[in-house]
Design a protein around this motif. Structure first.
Motif, short mmCIF file in Angstrom:
data_model
loop_
_atom_site.label_atom_id
_atom_site.label_comp_id
_atom_site.label_asym_id
_atom_site.label_seq_id
_atom_site.Cartn_x
_atom_site.Cartn_y
_atom_site.Cartn_z
N SER A 1 18.81 -3.43 14.00
CA SER A 1 18.85 -4.60 14.88
C SER A 1 17.52 -5.33 14.95
CB SER A 1 19.28 -4.16 16.29
OG SER A 1 20.55 -3.55 16.26
N GLU A 2 16.61 -5.05 14.03
CA GLU A 2 15.32 -5.72 13.98
C GLU A 2 15.12 -6.32 12.59
OE1 GLU A 2 12.25 -3.02 15.05
OE2 GLU A 2 13.21 -2.40 16.94
N PHE A 3 14.22 -7.29 12.52
CA PHE A 3 13.92 -7.88 11.23
C PHE A 3 13.19 -6.87 10.35
CE2 PHE A 3 11.42 -10.50 8.28
CZ PHE A 3 12.43 -11.31 7.77
N ASP A 4 13.66 -6.69 9.13
CA ASP A 4 13.08 -5.71 8.23
C ASP A 4 11.65 -6.12 7.84
OD1 ASP A 4 15.51 -4.50 8.34
OD2 ASP A 4 16.13 -5.03 6.31
N SER A 5 10.78 -5.14 7.83
CA SER A 5 9.42 -5.36 7.37
C SER A 5 9.03 -4.21 6.45
CB SER A 5 8.44 -5.47 8.54
OG SER A 5 8.46 -4.31 9.34
N ALA A 6 8.10 -4.47 5.56
CA ALA A 6 7.70 -3.46 4.59
C ALA A 6 6.99 -2.30 5.28
CB ALA A 6 6.77 -4.09 3.55
N ASP A 7 7.24 -1.10 4.75
CA ASP A 7 6.54 0.10 5.21
C ASP A 7 5.23 0.20 4.44
OD1 ASP A 7 5.62 2.56 5.95
OD2 ASP A 7 7.42 3.67 5.36
N ASP A 8 4.13 -0.09 5.12
CA ASP A 8 2.82 -0.07 4.46
C ASP A 8 2.43 1.32 3.98
OD1 ASP A 8 2.43 -2.79 4.73
OD2 ASP A 8 1.47 -2.59 6.70
N GLN A 9 3.16 2.34 4.42
CA GLN A 9 2.87 3.71 4.01
C GLN A 9 3.58 4.08 2.70
OE1 GLN A 9 0.60 5.48 5.99
NE2 GLN A 9 0.51 3.44 6.90
N GLN A 10 4.43 3.18 2.17
CA GLN A 10 5.17 3.49 0.95
C GLN A 10 4.89 2.44 -0.12
OE1 GLN A 10 9.18 5.24 1.05
NE2 GLN A 10 9.23 4.78 3.26
N THR A 11 4.13 2.81 -1.13
CA THR A 11 3.82 1.93 -2.25
C THR A 11 4.61 2.39 -3.47
OG1 THR A 11 1.58 1.53 -1.43
CG2 THR A 11 2.00 1.06 -3.76
N PHE A 12 5.29 1.44 -4.12
CA PHE A 12 6.06 1.74 -5.32
C PHE A 12 5.67 0.73 -6.39
CE2 PHE A 12 10.27 1.81 -7.67
CZ PHE A 12 10.07 3.06 -8.22
N ALA A 13 5.21 1.23 -7.54
CA ALA A 13 4.70 0.36 -8.59
C ALA A 13 5.04 0.97 -9.94
CB ALA A 13 3.19 0.17 -8.45
N GLY A 14 4.90 0.16 -10.99
CA GLY A 14 5.19 0.71 -12.31
C GLY A 14 5.07 -0.28 -13.44
N LEU A 15 5.22 0.26 -14.64
CA LEU A 15 5.27 -0.50 -15.89
C LEU A 15 6.54 -0.09 -16.63
CD1 LEU A 15 1.57 0.06 -17.07
CD2 LEU A 15 2.52 -2.08 -16.15
N TRP A 16 7.26 -1.07 -17.18
CA TRP A 16 8.51 -0.78 -17.89
C TRP A 16 8.57 -1.60 -19.17
CZ3 TRP A 16 11.90 2.55 -15.11
CH2 TRP A 16 13.01 2.95 -15.85
N TRP A 17 8.82 -0.91 -20.28
CA TRP A 17 8.95 -1.56 -21.59
C TRP A 17 10.29 -1.20 -22.19
CZ3 TRP A 17 9.44 0.82 -26.43
CH2 TRP A 17 9.31 -0.01 -27.54
N ASN A 18 11.00 -2.21 -22.69
CA ASN A 18 12.30 -2.00 -23.32
C ASN A 18 12.36 -2.70 -24.66
OD1 ASN A 18 15.25 -3.51 -23.63
ND2 ASN A 18 15.40 -1.32 -23.19
N ASP A 19 12.83 -1.98 -25.67
CA ASP A 19 13.01 -2.51 -27.02
C ASP A 19 14.50 -2.53 -27.32
OD1 ASP A 19 13.18 -3.08 -29.71
OD2 ASP A 19 11.75 -1.57 -30.35
N HIS A 20 15.06 -3.73 -27.51
CA HIS A 20 16.47 -3.88 -27.88
C HIS A 20 16.59 -4.72 -29.15
CE1 HIS A 20 15.33 -6.95 -24.84
NE2 HIS A 20 15.92 -7.78 -25.66
N SER A 21 15.58 -4.56 -30.03
CA SER A 21 15.53 -5.36 -31.25
C SER A 21 16.61 -4.96 -32.25
CB SER A 21 14.15 -5.23 -31.90
OG SER A 21 13.84 -3.86 -32.18
N LYS A 22 17.06 -3.70 -32.18
CA LYS A 22 18.09 -3.22 -33.10
C LYS A 22 19.44 -3.27 -32.40
CE LYS A 22 19.36 0.67 -36.07
NZ LYS A 22 18.99 2.05 -36.52
#
Length: 477
Positions: free
Chosen positions: A222-243
Motif C-alpha cells: 500500500s506504499e509507493f515502491d522504492s529501491a532497497d539501498d541495501q541490495q545491489t544487483f549488477a552484472g555483465l552479459w554477453w551472448n553470441d547467436h552468430s550461428k
C-alpha cells in the motif's frame, strides 16, 4: 527474448491458430504475427515486445490492438500503448506444505506508454495495480502492490559500435537475461520484479552485450515502491547467436545484500556473491540441447562462500507428427552445505530466478541445495491448444542443509541429516487455450508426493503432500 530452457517446437503451416479462428472458419497459412506471446504468461517485458511488423501491414488489415502500436505523431515522434488484464484463481491443498488450504484470487492490470524520438531517445513508462482477494493465508509480497510504477526509464543513444547502436538506460526497469535461471522479471508473479539503476547495451545480428548496475525494488502493498539501498544487483552479459540454431552466453553477476536475514536458524544474509557462468543451447534438425553452469564466490553472513550450479538437458521436437510432440529430459543441480557451523558456506544463491518455470508449478523448490531429475512433454492437440506435462524427482544435495522454496526461503531443515534427502516427486499438467490473438485461458493441476524427508520434518501444523489448481484468464491490448 532469449530462448529459455525446456523450449517447445510448436506446429506451423496452415490451420486455425485461435479458438476464434476455428469458430469463424479463419484458416491461416502460418502463425499470425504479434508482439505478445500466444500464451497466458508473457515472459518478456512489454518494452521488449517487437511491433515493427505493423509498419508493413496495410491499415485496413490492422487489428484493434495493432492500431495502438507504432503511431507516428510526427516525423520523428513514435508512440505505442498497450497493457494487460490478468486474473488467477488458486486452490491450494496443504498450501506451502502447511496443514492448511488456501483458496484465493489474484488480479492485476498493467498499462504502458512507449515514446520514441527517432532512434536517439526513448521514454517508457508502465503502471501496475496488483491485488489478492479472499486469501486464507497471508499473501506473499509479489501478490499485492496496489498502484505502482513497474517501469519508468529513458534510453539514450550514445553512438554506434561495429555498425550497431549503443544505448544507456536509466530508471526503473525489468531485467531478463539468458535462460532466466539467474535473472528474470518473474512473469508468474502478480507483480513482476523491478530494479532502479542503469543499463548499457548493444544488441546486434550476431552478438549482444549488456552491462547493468541496479538496486532491487521490493513490492510494497500500500506504499509507493522504492529501491532497497541495501541490495545491489549488477552484472555483465554477453551472448553470441552468430550461428543459426545455436546460442552461447557468458556472464558475471554481482549481488550484495546488506540486510540481516535468518531462516530456521540459518544466516542467509548479509551476503555478497560473485557468480560466473555460461550457457550453450541450440537446435539442429529437431534435436535440442541446453547446458548451463555457474560458479559462485563471496561471503554469506560471516562465512566464505564457494558454491555452484549446473543443468543439462536434451530434447527432441517433432512438429510434423500428430499433436506435434516435444520431449525434454533434464538434470538440475545446485550445491548445498554439509556443515552449517563451519567457516565455509556452500549453498548456492539463486539470485533472481524464474523458479516456477524450471522447478515445478507448486513453487516449493528453489535452485539451492537440490538435485532435480525432470522430464517434460509438450503436445498440441490443435494449433491453439498447448499441453505441457512435467515430472520432477527432487532430492537434497546435502542432507544437513535446508530445503528452499522458489523464493529461496529455507522452510524445512533437519540439522542432523537423519531425515535423509528424498524430498519427493511432483507432477504438473498445464493446458493453455489461445482464445484470440491477444487472450488466453490457462488451467494447471499440480501435485507433490512428499518423500521421507518431508514426512520426517513435518510437525503438527505441516504436511508432506500438497496439490494446487490454477485457472488464469488474460487479455492484452
Amino acid at each position: 527474448m532469449p530462448k529459455p530452457g525446456i523450449v517447445p517446437i510448436p506446429p506451423k503451416g496452415p490451420g486455425y491458430y485461435s479458438a476464434l479462428d476455428t469458430l469463424m472458419g479463419n484458416r491461416l497459412e502460418k502463425p499470425p504475427k504479434s508482439g505478445y506471446a500466444p500464451f497466458a504468461i508473457n515472459a518478456w517485458p512489454f518494452f521488449d515486445a517487437d511491433w515493427r511488423y505493423v509498419e508493413s501491414v496495410p491499415n485496413c488489415q490492422w487489428t484493434a490492438v495493432e492500431r495502438l502500436k507504432r503511431l507516428h505523431l510526427s516525423e520523428r515522434l513514435l508512440l505505442s500503448t498497450g497493457g494487460e488484464f490478468w486474473v488467477r484463481y488458486t486452490n491450494e491443498t496443504n498450501s506451502r506444505l502447511q496443514a492448511a488450504n488456501n483458496d484465493f484470487t489474484l488480479a492485476h492490470v498493467r498499462q504502458y506508454a512507449d515514446f520514441w524520438f527517432g532512434e536517439s531517445l526513448r521514454v517508457y513508462g508502465e503502471y501496475v495495480w496488483a491485488d489478492s482477494f479472499d486469501e486464507e493465508l497471508s499473501p506473499v509480497p509479489p501478490d499485492v502492490d496496489r498502484g505502482d510504477i513497474l517501469d519508468l526509464f529513458v534510453d539514450l543513444k550514445l553512438g554506434e559500435l561495429g555498425g550497431e547502436s549503443v544505448y544507456v538506460r536509466g530508471g526503473r526497469q525489468e531485467l531478463l537475461f539468458g535462460s532466466q535461471r539467474m535473472v528474470t522479471p518473474l512473469p508468474w508473479a502478480n507483480k513482476r520484479h523491478s530494479f532502479d539503476g542503469f543499463r548499457m547495451f548493444r544488441h546486434g545480428k550476431e552478438t549482444d552485450v549488456d552491462a547493468f548496475w541496479t538496486k532491487y525494488v521490493p513490492p510494497q502493498a500500500s506504499e509507493f515502491d522504492s529501491a532497497d539501498d541495501q541490495q545491489t544487483f549488477a552484472g555483465l552479459w554477453w551472448n553470441d547467436h552468430s550461428k543459426k540454431g545455436s546460442s552461447k552466453d557468458l556472464y558475471y553477476l554481482f549481488y550484495d545484500n546488506e540486510n540481516t536475514v535468518s531462516q530456521l536458524g540459518i544466516g542467509r544474509a548479509p551476503f555478497q556473491t560473485h557468480t560466473v557462468g555460461s550457457r550453450w543451447s541450440g537446435n539442429q534438425d529437431g534435436f535440442m540441447w541446453d547446458i548451463e553452469g555457474a560458479m559462485q564466490f563471496g561471503r554469506q553472513a560471516d562465512r566464505d562462500l564457494v558454491a555452484g550450479m549446473g543443468t543439462v538437458g536434451f530434447g527432441k521436437g517433432c512438429p510434423d507428427a500428430p499433436w506435434s510432440p516435444t520431449f525434454w529430459m533434464y538434470y538440475d543441480y545446485a550445491s548445498g552445505d554439509n556443515d552449517l557451523s563451519s567457516g565455509d558456506a556452500h549453498t548456492f544463491n539463486q539470485q533472481f530466478p524464474f523458479g516456477h518455470y524450471y522447478f515445478g508449478w507448486m513453487d516449493l523448490i528453489g535452485r539451492q541445495n537440490i538435485h532435480d531429475l525432470n522430464a517434460h512433454l509438450y503436445l498440441y492437440p490443435n494449433k491453439w491448444t498447448t499441453m505441457w506435462l512435467q515430472y520432477h524427482h527432487f532430492y537434497l544435495a546435502e542432507e544437513r542443509d535446508a530445503l528452499y522454496n522458489a523464493g529461496g526461503v529455507a522452510y524445512r531443515h533437519d540439522p542432523t541429516g537423519a531425515a535423509g534427502n528424498n524430498v519427493g516427486d511432483e507432477i504438473d499438467l498445464v493446458l493453455n487455450f489461445h482464445l484470440t490473438r491477444y487472450s488466453d485461458i490457462l488451467v494447471s493441476y499440480n501435485k507433490l508426493f512428499g518423500g521421507k524427508y518431508l514426512e520426517a520434518t513435518a510437525n503438527a501444523n505441516q504436511d508432506s503432500n500438497a496439490e494446487a489448481l490454477y485457472l488464469i484468464f488474460q487479455q492484452r491490448w
